[in-house]
Design an enzyme around this catalytic site. Sequence first.
Site, PDB file in Angstrom:
ATOM      1  N   HIS A 464      -0.109   8.805  -8.493  1.00  0.00           N
ATOM      2  CA  HIS A 464      -0.314   7.393  -8.830  1.00  0.00           C
ATOM      3  C   HIS A 464      -0.389   6.539  -7.563  1.00  0.00           C
ATOM      4  O   HIS A 464      -1.345   5.772  -7.370  1.00  0.00           O
ATOM      5  CB  HIS A 464       0.833   6.915  -9.724  1.00  0.00           C
ATOM      6  CG  HIS A 464       0.766   5.473 -10.090  1.00  0.00           C
ATOM      7  ND1 HIS A 464       0.303   5.037 -11.312  1.00  0.00           N
ATOM      8  CD2 HIS A 464       1.098   4.343  -9.407  1.00  0.00           C
ATOM      9  CE1 HIS A 464       0.348   3.719 -11.357  1.00  0.00           C
ATOM     10  NE2 HIS A 464       0.841   3.271 -10.200  1.00  0.00           N
ATOM     11  N   GLU A 465       0.601   6.680  -6.700  1.00  0.00           N
ATOM     12  CA  GLU A 465       0.627   5.860  -5.494  1.00  0.00           C
ATOM     13  C   GLU A 465      -0.515   6.231  -4.553  1.00  0.00           C
ATOM     14  O   GLU A 465      -1.053   5.367  -3.845  1.00  0.00           O
ATOM     15  CB  GLU A 465       1.979   5.995  -4.780  1.00  0.00           C
ATOM     16  CG  GLU A 465       3.163   5.490  -5.596  1.00  0.00           C
ATOM     17  CD  GLU A 465       3.000   4.059  -6.088  1.00  0.00           C
ATOM     18  OE1 GLU A 465       2.305   3.267  -5.428  1.00  0.00           O
ATOM     19  OE2 GLU A 465       3.576   3.730  -7.147  1.00  0.00           O
ATOM     20  N   HIS A 468      -3.543   4.268  -5.485  1.00  0.00           N
ATOM     21  CA  HIS A 468      -3.536   2.961  -4.835  1.00  0.00           C
ATOM     22  C   HIS A 468      -4.003   3.085  -3.382  1.00  0.00           C
ATOM     23  O   HIS A 468      -4.770   2.249  -2.887  1.00  0.00           O
ATOM     24  CB  HIS A 468      -2.127   2.368  -4.843  1.00  0.00           C
ATOM     25  CG  HIS A 468      -1.697   1.772  -6.143  1.00  0.00           C
ATOM     26  ND1 HIS A 468      -2.460   0.847  -6.829  1.00  0.00           N
ATOM     27  CD2 HIS A 468      -0.554   1.942  -6.871  1.00  0.00           C
ATOM     28  CE1 HIS A 468      -1.807   0.478  -7.926  1.00  0.00           C
ATOM     29  NE2 HIS A 468      -0.660   1.134  -7.984  1.00  0.00           N
ATOM     30  N   HIS A 471      -7.680   3.282  -3.035  1.00  0.00           N
ATOM     31  CA  HIS A 471      -8.274   1.957  -3.247  1.00  0.00           C
ATOM     32  C   HIS A 471      -8.282   1.172  -1.931  1.00  0.00           C
ATOM     33  O   HIS A 471      -9.251   0.448  -1.628  1.00  0.00           O
ATOM     34  CB  HIS A 471      -7.466   1.221  -4.318  1.00  0.00           C
ATOM     35  CG  HIS A 471      -8.205   0.120  -5.004  1.00  0.00           C
ATOM     36  ND1 HIS A 471      -7.621  -0.675  -5.967  1.00  0.00           N
ATOM     37  CD2 HIS A 471      -9.474  -0.349  -4.884  1.00  0.00           C
ATOM     38  CE1 HIS A 471      -8.495  -1.568  -6.406  1.00  0.00           C
ATOM     39  NE2 HIS A 471      -9.617  -1.390  -5.754  1.00  0.00           N
TER      40      HIS A 471
END
Length: 675
Positions: A464-465, A468, A471
């Site tokens: 998940h991190e 990020h 991105h």
Amino acid sequence: MTNPLLSDWTTPFELPPFAEISDDDYAPAVDAALEQARANIAGIAENAEGPTFANTIEALELADETLNRVLSVFYGVASADSNEKREALQRDFAPKLSAYSSEVSENKALFARIEAVWEDRDNLDLTDEQQRVLMLTRRGFVRSGAQLEGADAEALRDVKSRLSVLGTEFTQNLLADEREWFMKLEADDLQGLPDFVIATAKAAGEEKEAGGPVVTLSRSLIVPFLQFSERRDLRKTAYEAWVARGANGGKTDNRAIAADTLKLREKRADLLGYDSFADFKLETEMAKTPGAVRDLLMKVWEPAKAAAQADAKMLERMLHQDGWDGPLEPWDWRFYSEKRRKELHDLDEAELKPYLQLDRMIEAAFACANRLFGLEFKEVEGPVYHPDVRLWDVTRKGEHVAVFMGDYFARGSKRSGAWCTTMRDQKRLGGDERPIVLNVCNFAKPEAGKPALLSYDDARTLFHEFGHALHQMLSDVTYESTSGTSVARDFVELPSQLYEHWLEVPEVLAEFATHAETGQPMPEDLLQRMLDATTYDMGFQTVEYVASALVDLGFHDGPAPADPMQKQAEILEEIGMPNAIRMRHATPHFAHVFAGDGYSSGYYSYMWSEVMDADAFEAFEEAGDPFDPGVALKLEETVLSSGGSVDAAELYIAFRGRLPGVEALLKGRGLDKAA
């Protein structure tokens, strides 16, 4: 002597020279950077030349460069490796920075120049990205009170200053409660605990200098303790301490801070002409209105509650079979759910965990990024703020893309949770700058010489991190204000939650889920059992999350409650909260909402984004390949590289051709049959 925070950094990749920076350097660096920023703002506002996009909007983009650089380092370090000096600095900086922000937004001459550029925008031959930056700049000033006059402007300034102070206090109180509480475990307190939990407890005891194993309030330790401890009395003690963070009375109690925060937010919205703080906050998000948020949450709430209630009956039956009278309690749920998972899926955490080594899961995240986007990762040496931090040079076709920093282990100086931040953002204005991206987690640190092992939830958090981080790393925009994750709050979780899907791709696990001792890959039957169990207990997980999101919305969609704890109880009663489940984040430790404005009225964002991520991964499934190069390229060109330079809904439609419905989310959570 030159302040290292204000000097040119000659380190590898121009990383902050952490070894040269002392805590005494931060305050003078912030003061000097503020002085420089104020001079830059005055120069823009008092420019004798007529306002243009370049001398006003682009000049504003660059006005805070030094300040942003100093603060990126300070807050990056203070969040992950705090101490008394850094906490004092945070308290000192909060009102200073709020005052500076108010000065800028209240500068009438400056806003007049922005307004002039805005009014003339159709004649300026601006690019689409420039049009977007102009709109966002003007909107930001208006929402910060640039059009207010006199007493209203002064009142808003005071509100924002007080909110910044309260947010800092809330965070530090929570960290203090998490840091100070621990429970010593004697030999007969270890009943039922697998070796990996005992090892983690021993490592925590060494950090606390407790003379033996302990349970702390770190999620990576307390959750497995609640899953496996056969001592119901100790489970209750640990659980009640965990959920009481921020509500223990005394100087670290956050309940009054929450009440004051909600009153101030209501006043802020009223000064700016909004019916409620939720209306103000949601105006710039994809959801737009509180009604749209509530509609989504309730569509998920009912099937999730039905699933959770059905599970609760089964778990309570198991409790009674063990000889306990009375109802299933919150400190029982994880213990009996773990037993039931073993019965249903022949799966338990102790069997699974040796196959989920931290280093191998990092490799898996990198390998997926390589197959999808052509990125390569080489671990390098360089300055870091803590010995646990690791560095990677990220390249593509030999060209430097970013520096990735990983800080994975829990420690007393680190706030709880997991997050992604930057110490430098990608931009092209003023020179091509490549990002420095930091992932921070709170995984259990192993004993010396032993590999770090993750739960499946931990591995999902890592992916998940890293979503990020992608991105940020793949951002390709001109202006820092729209770089990377500078997007609508209910869009920002799309890349992160989408990336979690690659952890569930069987070929990824087959390659990287290898046993810590034997090196053998996870047996195919175990891998399949693990994947089959990914939606197990999803009623519980969804209920605790949606309840928190509904309380957050209820706090802000209407008058501020005089007693937030009473309002919390009323909302939970109204929606029929199951007795054996509590909110994921009760008000006194709801840092997403009260540590700052970030997720206030916005905790729903994870679910709004999940509607999209479930649909987005279907694009790969429809192509027949989770690594389809055409779909991956389209994902990068639309969603991942654009940052906030294009409206979020437009980006998603460009990728998928339409906006999704809630059906894919319910299916992905295994709740479609409960609906």
